[in-house]
Write a protein that holds these residues in place. Sequence first.
Motif, mmCIF file in Angstrom:
data_model
loop_
_atom_site.group_PDB
_atom_site.id
_atom_site.type_symbol
_atom_site.label_atom_id
_atom_site.label_comp_id
_atom_site.label_asym_id
_atom_site.label_seq_id
_atom_site.Cartn_x
_atom_site.Cartn_y
_atom_site.Cartn_z
ATOM 1 N N PRO A 94 0.847 -1.085 -0.286
ATOM 2 C CA PRO A 94 -0.042 -0.019 0.062
ATOM 3 C C PRO A 94 0.825 1.355 0.141
ATOM 4 O O PRO A 94 1.872 1.196 0.347
ATOM 5 C CB PRO A 94 -0.783 -0.093 1.313
ATOM 6 C CG PRO A 94 -1.083 -1.611 1.582
ATOM 7 C CD PRO A 94 0.532 -2.106 1.319
ATOM 8 N N ASP A 95 0.225 2.227 -0.422
ATOM 9 C CA ASP A 95 0.855 3.728 -0.470
ATOM 10 C C ASP A 95 1.983 3.806 -1.412
ATOM 11 O O ASP A 95 3.010 4.520 -1.255
ATOM 12 C CB ASP A 95 1.088 4.019 1.182
ATOM 13 C CG ASP A 95 -0.068 4.327 1.867
ATOM 14 O OD1 ASP A 95 -0.849 4.621 1.123
ATOM 15 O OD2 ASP A 95 0.204 4.025 3.094
ATOM 16 N N GLY A 96 2.215 2.826 -2.246
ATOM 17 C CA GLY A 96 3.268 3.116 -3.210
ATOM 18 C C GLY A 96 4.492 2.482 -2.810
ATOM 19 O O GLY A 96 5.580 2.422 -3.560
ATOM 20 N N GLU A 97 4.374 1.844 -1.564
ATOM 21 C CA GLU A 97 5.804 0.999 -1.067
ATOM 22 C C GLU A 97 5.848 -0.230 -1.767
ATOM 23 O O GLU A 97 5.097 -0.731 -2.443
ATOM 24 C CB GLU A 97 5.608 0.974 0.332
ATOM 25 C CG GLU A 97 5.529 2.110 1.220
ATOM 26 C CD GLU A 97 6.988 2.724 1.617
ATOM 27 O OE1 GLU A 97 7.981 2.367 1.143
ATOM 28 O OE2 GLU A 97 6.688 3.740 2.186
ATOM 29 N N ILE A 98 7.327 -0.625 -1.738
ATOM 30 C CA ILE A 98 7.524 -2.056 -2.218
ATOM 31 C C ILE A 98 8.403 -2.864 -1.296
ATOM 32 O O ILE A 98 9.199 -2.212 -0.374
ATOM 33 C CB ILE A 98 8.244 -2.282 -3.557
ATOM 34 C CG1 ILE A 98 9.683 -1.408 -3.605
ATOM 35 C CG2 ILE A 98 7.159 -1.464 -4.654
ATOM 36 C CD1 ILE A 98 10.521 -1.852 -4.826
ATOM 37 N N ALA A 99 8.199 -3.925 -1.210
ATOM 38 C CA ALA A 99 9.282 -4.996 -0.313
ATOM 39 C C ALA A 99 10.001 -5.515 -1.600
ATOM 40 O O ALA A 99 9.672 -5.782 -2.878
ATOM 41 C CB ALA A 99 8.376 -6.090 0.092
ATOM 42 N N ALA A 100 11.460 -5.707 -1.278
ATOM 43 C CA ALA A 100 12.366 -6.079 -2.553
ATOM 44 C C ALA A 100 13.450 -7.205 -1.991
ATOM 45 O O ALA A 100 13.635 -7.095 -0.867
ATOM 46 C CB ALA A 100 13.109 -4.847 -2.973
ATOM 47 N N ALA A 101 13.591 -7.969 -2.992
ATOM 48 C CA ALA A 101 14.677 -9.104 -2.966
ATOM 49 C C ALA A 101 15.665 -8.752 -3.971
ATOM 50 O O ALA A 101 15.394 -8.797 -5.152
ATOM 51 C CB ALA A 101 14.029 -10.506 -3.103
ATOM 52 N N TYR A 102 16.604 -8.239 -3.618
ATOM 53 C CA TYR A 102 17.987 -7.819 -4.643
ATOM 54 C C TYR A 102 18.658 -8.749 -4.913
ATOM 55 O O TYR A 102 19.052 -9.838 -4.240
ATOM 56 C CB TYR A 102 18.641 -6.669 -4.047
ATOM 57 C CG TYR A 102 17.971 -5.500 -3.657
ATOM 58 C CD1 TYR A 102 17.945 -4.141 -4.812
ATOM 59 C CD2 TYR A 102 17.058 -5.156 -2.753
ATOM 60 C CE1 TYR A 102 17.007 -3.207 -4.578
ATOM 61 C CE2 TYR A 102 16.336 -3.935 -2.415
ATOM 62 C CZ TYR A 102 16.540 -3.015 -3.465
ATOM 63 O OH TYR A 102 15.647 -1.987 -3.107
ATOM 64 N N TYR A 103 19.120 -8.813 -6.342
ATOM 65 C CA TYR A 103 20.248 -9.988 -6.800
ATOM 66 C C TYR A 103 21.133 -9.424 -7.619
ATOM 67 O O TYR A 103 21.016 -8.269 -8.249
ATOM 68 C CB TYR A 103 19.111 -11.181 -7.309
ATOM 69 C CG TYR A 103 18.495 -10.745 -8.693
ATOM 70 C CD1 TYR A 103 18.909 -10.350 -9.800
ATOM 71 C CD2 TYR A 103 17.217 -10.228 -8.488
ATOM 72 C CE1 TYR A 103 18.400 -10.328 -10.870
ATOM 73 C CE2 TYR A 103 16.262 -9.932 -9.746
ATOM 74 C CZ TYR A 103 17.168 -9.781 -11.056
ATOM 75 O OH TYR A 103 16.264 -9.505 -12.396
ATOM 76 N N ARG A 104 22.084 -10.466 -7.897
ATOM 77 C CA ARG A 104 23.044 -10.011 -9.155
ATOM 78 C C ARG A 104 22.918 -11.233 -9.816
ATOM 79 O O ARG A 104 22.566 -12.312 -9.299
ATOM 80 C CB ARG A 104 24.230 -9.538 -8.772
ATOM 81 C CG ARG A 104 24.918 -10.673 -7.789
ATOM 82 C CD ARG A 104 26.393 -10.323 -7.308
ATOM 83 N NE ARG A 104 27.184 -11.256 -6.545
ATOM 84 C CZ ARG A 104 27.810 -12.331 -6.841
ATOM 85 N NH1 ARG A 104 27.916 -12.547 -8.138
ATOM 86 N NH2 ARG A 104 28.253 -13.073 -6.040
ATOM 87 N N VAL A 105 23.301 -11.332 -10.899
ATOM 88 C CA VAL A 105 23.443 -12.501 -11.885
ATOM 89 C C VAL A 105 24.958 -13.075 -11.983
ATOM 90 O O VAL A 105 26.120 -12.242 -12.304
ATOM 91 C CB VAL A 105 22.898 -12.150 -13.309
ATOM 92 C CG1 VAL A 105 23.108 -13.382 -14.137
ATOM 93 C CG2 VAL A 105 21.594 -11.684 -13.445
ATOM 94 N N ASP A 106 25.378 -14.130 -11.767
ATOM 95 C CA ASP A 106 26.622 -14.405 -11.747
ATOM 96 C C ASP A 106 27.106 -15.156 -13.056
ATOM 97 O O ASP A 106 26.519 -15.006 -13.999
ATOM 98 C CB ASP A 106 26.856 -15.755 -10.532
ATOM 99 C CG ASP A 106 26.259 -17.070 -10.920
ATOM 100 O OD1 ASP A 106 25.837 -17.274 -11.822
ATOM 101 O OD2 ASP A 106 26.438 -17.928 -9.908
ATOM 102 N N ASP A 107 28.416 -15.398 -13.471
ATOM 103 C CA ASP A 107 28.819 -16.106 -14.633
ATOM 104 C C ASP A 107 28.327 -17.157 -15.100
ATOM 105 O O ASP A 107 28.239 -17.404 -16.190
ATOM 106 C CB ASP A 107 30.450 -16.089 -14.342
ATOM 107 C CG ASP A 107 31.118 -14.832 -13.941
ATOM 108 O OD1 ASP A 107 30.848 -13.860 -14.230
ATOM 109 O OD2 ASP A 107 32.352 -15.158 -13.429
#
Length: 94
Positions: free
Chosen positions: A19-32
């Motif tokens: 709600p209210d434009g908020e987000i929950a996020a799971a951050y990642y990178r892509v490996d080789d």
Amino acid sequence: MDAEVTDNKSQRRFELPLPDGEIAAAYYRVDDEGRLVLIHTEVPYEFGGQGIATRLATGTFDLVRRSGGKVVLRCPFMGNFFRKHPEYADIVAG
């Protein structure tokens, strides 16, 4: 809250709208090897204790499974989630 987790590839994060434009996020990178390395999970403070991070983790793992991908767990929350949900073993790489 019936929102779905989506993969915001440009920001390298899985997002769960709140709600209210908020987000929950799971951050990642892509490996080789093309695996997604989950590095950090974030839920806004005011949404803590409501199961949001678990919904985010479930949605993230389900999206990765549907895409045929693999994840490497470097985020402590995602590691703990996996220990409680070994049914995702098919997508978790070393």
